[in-house]
Design a protein around this motif. Structure first.
Motif, PDB file in Angstrom:
ATOM      1  N   GLY A 151      12.757 -24.421  45.487  1.00 17.36           N
ATOM      2  CA  GLY A 151      11.653 -24.629  46.338  1.00 17.36           C
ATOM      3  C   GLY A 151      11.083 -26.068  46.694  1.00 17.36           C
ATOM      4  O   GLY A 151      10.689 -26.352  47.690  1.00 17.36           O
ATOM      5  N   TRP A 154      13.383 -27.041  49.737  1.00 20.10           N
ATOM      6  CA  TRP A 154      12.823 -26.514  50.792  1.00 20.10           C
ATOM      7  C   TRP A 154      11.485 -27.349  51.298  1.00 20.10           C
ATOM      8  O   TRP A 154      11.624 -27.166  52.602  1.00 20.10           O
ATOM      9  CB  TRP A 154      12.401 -24.808  50.496  1.00 20.10           C
ATOM     10  CG  TRP A 154      11.650 -24.342  51.427  1.00 20.10           C
ATOM     11  CD1 TRP A 154      12.315 -23.586  52.449  1.00 20.10           C
ATOM     12  CD2 TRP A 154      10.267 -24.211  51.838  1.00 20.10           C
ATOM     13  NE1 TRP A 154      11.363 -23.067  53.644  1.00 20.10           N
ATOM     14  CE2 TRP A 154      10.205 -23.346  53.022  1.00 20.10           C
ATOM     15  CE3 TRP A 154       9.190 -24.737  51.325  1.00 20.10           C
ATOM     16  CZ2 TRP A 154       8.944 -23.422  53.754  1.00 20.10           C
ATOM     17  CZ3 TRP A 154       7.821 -24.796  51.876  1.00 20.10           C
ATOM     18  CH2 TRP A 154       7.710 -24.261  53.307  1.00 20.10           C
ATOM     19  N   ILE A 229       4.088 -24.981  47.599  1.00 14.52           N
ATOM     20  CA  ILE A 229       4.778 -23.894  46.769  1.00 14.52           C
ATOM     21  C   ILE A 229       3.771 -22.876  46.164  1.00 14.52           C
ATOM     22  O   ILE A 229       2.669 -23.424  45.595  1.00 14.52           O
ATOM     23  CB  ILE A 229       5.847 -24.575  45.268  1.00 14.52           C
ATOM     24  CG1 ILE A 229       7.039 -25.410  46.164  1.00 14.52           C
ATOM     25  CG2 ILE A 229       6.187 -23.328  44.542  1.00 14.52           C
ATOM     26  CD1 ILE A 229       7.561 -26.180  45.184  1.00 14.52           C
ATOM     27  N   TRP A 258       6.701 -21.956  49.806  1.00 10.76           N
ATOM     28  CA  TRP A 258       8.013 -21.098  49.063  1.00 10.76           C
ATOM     29  C   TRP A 258       7.188 -20.361  48.310  1.00 10.76           C
ATOM     30  O   TRP A 258       6.370 -20.778  47.434  1.00 10.76           O
ATOM     31  CB  TRP A 258       8.689 -22.400  48.528  1.00 10.76           C
ATOM     32  CG  TRP A 258       9.818 -21.875  47.690  1.00 10.76           C
ATOM     33  CD1 TRP A 258       9.659 -21.522  46.319  1.00 10.76           C
ATOM     34  CD2 TRP A 258      11.310 -21.537  48.076  1.00 10.76           C
ATOM     35  NE1 TRP A 258      11.151 -20.923  46.032  1.00 10.76           N
ATOM     36  CE2 TRP A 258      11.934 -21.143  47.139  1.00 10.76           C
ATOM     37  CE3 TRP A 258      11.837 -21.727  49.372  1.00 10.76           C
ATOM     38  CZ2 TRP A 258      13.225 -20.530  47.006  1.00 10.76           C
ATOM     39  CZ3 TRP A 258      13.227 -21.067  49.330  1.00 10.76           C
ATOM     40  CH2 TRP A 258      13.845 -20.876  48.235  1.00 10.76           C
ATOM     41  N   HIS A 260       7.619 -18.466  44.991  1.00 11.53           N
ATOM     42  CA  HIS A 260       8.350 -18.049  43.437  1.00 11.53           C
ATOM     43  C   HIS A 260       7.602 -17.156  42.919  1.00 11.53           C
ATOM     44  O   HIS A 260       6.401 -17.311  42.624  1.00 11.53           O
ATOM     45  CB  HIS A 260       8.472 -19.499  42.966  1.00 11.53           C
ATOM     46  CG  HIS A 260       9.019 -19.250  41.651  1.00 11.53           C
ATOM     47  ND1 HIS A 260      10.411 -18.994  41.303  1.00 11.53           N
ATOM     48  CD2 HIS A 260       8.698 -19.375  40.404  1.00 11.53           C
ATOM     49  CE1 HIS A 260      10.854 -18.753  40.140  1.00 11.53           C
ATOM     50  NE2 HIS A 260       9.741 -19.279  39.516  1.00 11.53           N
ATOM     51  N   ASP A 286      10.936 -15.676  47.588  1.00 13.68           N
ATOM     52  CA  ASP A 286      12.019 -16.573  47.998  1.00 13.68           C
ATOM     53  C   ASP A 286      12.909 -17.047  46.794  1.00 13.68           C
ATOM     54  O   ASP A 286      14.050 -17.141  46.969  1.00 13.68           O
ATOM     55  CB  ASP A 286      11.543 -18.097  48.504  1.00 13.68           C
ATOM     56  CG  ASP A 286      10.611 -17.644  49.824  1.00 13.68           C
ATOM     57  OD1 ASP A 286      11.224 -17.638  50.752  1.00 13.68           O
ATOM     58  OD2 ASP A 286       9.651 -18.105  50.134  1.00 13.68           O
ATOM     59  N   SER A 307      17.470 -15.990  44.273  1.00 15.24           N
ATOM     60  CA  SER A 307      17.069 -16.785  45.474  1.00 15.24           C
ATOM     61  C   SER A 307      17.515 -16.292  46.621  1.00 15.24           C
ATOM     62  O   SER A 307      18.845 -16.031  46.739  1.00 15.24           O
ATOM     63  CB  SER A 307      17.376 -18.303  45.220  1.00 15.24           C
ATOM     64  OG  SER A 307      17.093 -19.166  46.545  1.00 15.24           O
TER      65      SER A 307
END
Length: 463
Positions: A151, A154, A229, A258, A260, A286, A307
């Motif tokens: 992340g 990203w 994130i 992102w 998670h 993600d 992922s």
């Protein structure tokens, strides 16, 4: 060759038989041994100059150390979220040690292909599609580290920065939003240089640990388009609460972030038709964290990370050395996680999945949930205890009915542990000192719930 090594090599079959017998004794008595053993005075021995040989070392372990081990593999250990190890998983773990494969490279054995197969099985178990790649890691903490590291990369991609090369400082301020993040996520943020202070707590729903999605919407809007994130939970540690993963993922249509998902043990709800809706939307994440030495009941240490951006994962973790080869289109595991060498954790998981399949592990999950509900109902019906939250899955969160101070709760924890019948861990929920009992062991039966309940009622007298 050192003489004791020669002796042990010559007698290796008998040595392995002795280890099997000792392990058999440990497991045969696991339901009757004290569940927890409070540590006594510790005096370390001196390192021996000349060894005693493996048989004598096993005997020394049995004399000095085995009596002090917790029966955490047994049916009444309810601390943390601790699974046992199914018979197939134990056998697979022994083979792991005997074969001693390093699966991070595919140059010399089929071990990495076994891991790939096992990752694929687990992805199907949790409803994740072929767009997800995965790898074994040591536990949920390292799974969170890997997911958040991807992340982080990203974030750099969105901002035109290659964090793996330029460093985290090139990102500038980072925002990590979550309602009830696990402590391991904060540790991961510290390790990754994001810093614990990067967490922006988001309001949770009333009397819940699940995030208020409207509040999350407002927090994301306040970032003014800056990527972030979001850490969502599929099973919090205190009450096994679940964020609405579909609703959170839908916000990606408006904001760049992102997603998670920490599904360390709650992800196993996917195995039960009654509870699978709790993890609806997991496939929209993600990155995903799942801990296997919890509800899959494989030995420590074992977890998996998933992922959907393998390219970014390799950018972070690639190990650029000529003897390790180029990552290529199907990169070896050495390019996917922090470790450049590790044991073949996948073998124990492969064995238990091959031995018992989806149906066998679904039965374990559903039985644990039934036991948690049973204990919750019993505690709610007593004058000594009260539940602090509904029993949503496999954890019972409860406290003393009157004056639940930290001192009194700690006294109960000590009394219950000293009694040897069960073990529970303390917590604090909604500001109230409390206890939590987590059911995740394949051995636990109805008769164990009887003994657990009696021990808790008796232990309340110590408060």
């Amino acid at each position: 060759m050192y003489s004791k090594l020669v002796e042990d090599l010559d007698g290796l079959p008998a040595l392995l038989d002795a280890a099997r017998a000792q392990a058999g004794e440990l497991l045969a008595g696991v339901a009757d041994r004290p569940v927890a053993v409070p540590p006594g005075t510790f005096e370390p021995a001196e390192l021996p100059e000349d060894g005693v040989g493996a048989r004598a070392a096993l005997a020394e372990f049995g004399r000095r150390w085995a009596p002090g081990f917790a029966a955490s593999a047994g049916p009444r250990y309810l601390g943390f979220v601790t699974g046992g190890a199914t018979p197939a998983a134990v056998a697979g773990d022994w083979l792991t040690a005997a074969a001693d494969q390093n699966p991070v490279s595919s140059l010399d054995s089929s071990a990495s292909d076994l891991e790939r197969e096992t990752v694929g099985w687990l992805a199907k178990l949790f409803g994740l599609g072929p767009e997800f790649s995965g790898a074994f890691v040591s536990g949920a903490t390292m799974s969170n580290v890997v997911g958040l590291a991807i992340g982080r990369e990203w974030l750099g991609e969105r901002l035109g920065v290659t964090v793996a090369d330029a460093g985290v400082a090139a990102l500038g301020p980072v925002e990590v939003l979550s309602g009830s993040p696990h402590s391991s996520a904060l540790k991961a943020m510290s390790v990754l240089g994001l810093g614990r202070s990067a967490l922006r707590p988001v309001t949770v729903q009333p009397e819940r640990e699940a995030v208020d999605v409207e509040a999350l919407d407002r927090e994301l809007a306040a970032l003014g388009g800056r990527p972030a994130i979001v850490i969502a939970n599929a099973g919090t540690v205190n009450t096994v609460d679940f964020d609405d993963l579909r609703a959170i993922a839908a916000l990606k249509a408006k904001y760049p972030f992102w997603l998670h998902v920490d599904a360390a043990f709650g992800g196993f709800a996917a195995l039960s038709p009654e509870h699978a809706a709790l993890v609806g939307g997991l496939e929209l994440a993600d990155s995903v964290c799942v801990d296997l030495h919890k509800w899959l009941n494989v030995p420590y240490d074992s977890a998996i990370q998933f992922s959907r951006r393998l390219d970014l994962q390799v950018r972070v973790f690639q190990n650029s050395a000529a003897y390790l080869g180029h990552p290529g289109d199907n990169p070896d595991f050495v390019h996917r996680t922090p470790e450049s060498s590790r044991r073949l954790r996948a073998l124990a998981a492969w064995c238990t999945l091959a031995a018992y399949g989806r149906a066998g592990h679904r039965e374990i999950v559903e039985r644990c949930v039934a036991h948690a509900r049973d204990l919750g109902d019993r505690l709610a019906g007593t004058p000594q205890w009260r539940l602090l939250a509904p029993v949503r899955l496999n954890v019972v969160c409860f406290t003393l009915a009157e004056d639940p101070t930290q001192e009194r709760i700690d006294a109960v924890v000590r009394a219950v542990a000293a009694g040897g019948e069960t073990f529970v861990t303390p917590t604090v929920y909604a500001g109230v000192p409390a206890l939590r009992a987590a059911f995740s062991n394949w051995r636990t039966g109805r008769e164990d719930v009887d003994r657990i309940f009696a021990a808790l009622v008796s232990g309340s007298g110590a408060a």
